[in-house]
Design a protein around this motif. Structure first.
Motif: not given
Ligand SMILES: C[S@@+](CC[C@H](N)C(=O)[O-])C[C@H]1O[C@@H](n2cnc3c(N)ncnc32)[C@H](O)[C@@H]1O
Length: 220
Positions: A186-187, A189-190, A192-195, A199-201, A217
């Motif tokens: 989860r850390d 994903f946090d 990666l969020h708007q990093h 650019e990720s999926t 990514s």
């Protein structure tokens, strides 16, 4: 048939139809088992996916965090062009020893540097070997966010990153639990969020390894 058996049998069907020349790779899994290593390598279909991704990217310099017996390392090393190189990091000396033997037997040892020790200590020493153009993260999940931060220092525009085991049978949604691996995912994903640089999926997967998933990514 139970859901899990269906996933396993469909994976076996894929292997029969798409990865039939796989006996050398199966030998690696057997030697891992005989050495008492846990069966937590990627599946054959996932190993072939990594192999294809390295080819699609035309990667020449690959980094892996989490070697185990070298099964995924060997899949990726076999996709490298002449002069290509893979660096793989493993904490457990016994795993590293088995991996090194498997790499020799698979004829790819000359393409691989296997570095033993905690990855967070090894990563800062890899500046001279960087930038890497393809990176696979598959080690202790609690450190996933820290690994991402460290590998960004070893990346360049276009570096492709794959992170394994990001779903954990849906437990990635468990906000209340205190499993450090889930917290680490989860850390990540946090992070990666708007990093700004990534650019990720993410994709959920089922197969012989159960229900899990990967992050894909690319460094901008
Ligand atoms: C899931 S297994 C890797 C499987 C391998 N990528 C494959 O598919 O064949 C995870 C590996 O990461 C190693 N590991 C765990 N913590 C680590 C750390 N801090 N640094 C480096 N390796 C670590 C474990 O010893 C284990 O061998």
């Amino acid at each position: 048939m139970s859901e899990k058996n269906t996933w396993r049998e469909v994976d076996q069907y894929f292997v029969d139809r798409l990865i039939p020349e796989d006996s050398a790779m199966q030998k690696i899994l057997k030697s891992n088992e005989e050495a008492g290593l846990p069966g937590i390598d990627v599946s054959a279909a996932q190993g072939k996916l990594l192999h294809l991704l390295v080819k699609i990217k035309a990667a020449k310099n690959v980094l892996e965090i989490g070697t185990l017996g070298g099964y995924s390392s060997i899949w990726m090393a076999k996709a490298l062009p002449e002069g290509g190189h893979l660096t793989t990091l493993e904490f457990n000396p016994k795993h590293a020893e088995v991996a090194s033997k498997n790499m020799s037997e698979a004829g790819v040892i000359d393409k691989i540097s296997l570095r033993t020790g905690p990855a967070l200590k090894t990563l800062p020493t890899l500046r001279e070997e960087s930038p890497f153009d393809f990176i696979f993260i598959d080690a202790d999940k609690n450190n996933n966010a820290r690994y991402l931060e460290e590998i960004l220092k070893l990346s360049t525009s276009g570096t492709t990153i794959v992170v394994d085991n990001v779903v954990r049978e849906g437990r990635v949604l468990d906000v209340e639990g205190n499993d450090p691996d889930i917290q680490g995912i989860r850390d990540m994903f946090d992070l990666l969020h708007q990093h700004p640089r990534l650019e990720s999926t993410a994709l959920q997967t089922v197969g012989s390894k159960g229900y899990d998933g990967i992050v894909l990514s690319i460094v901008k």
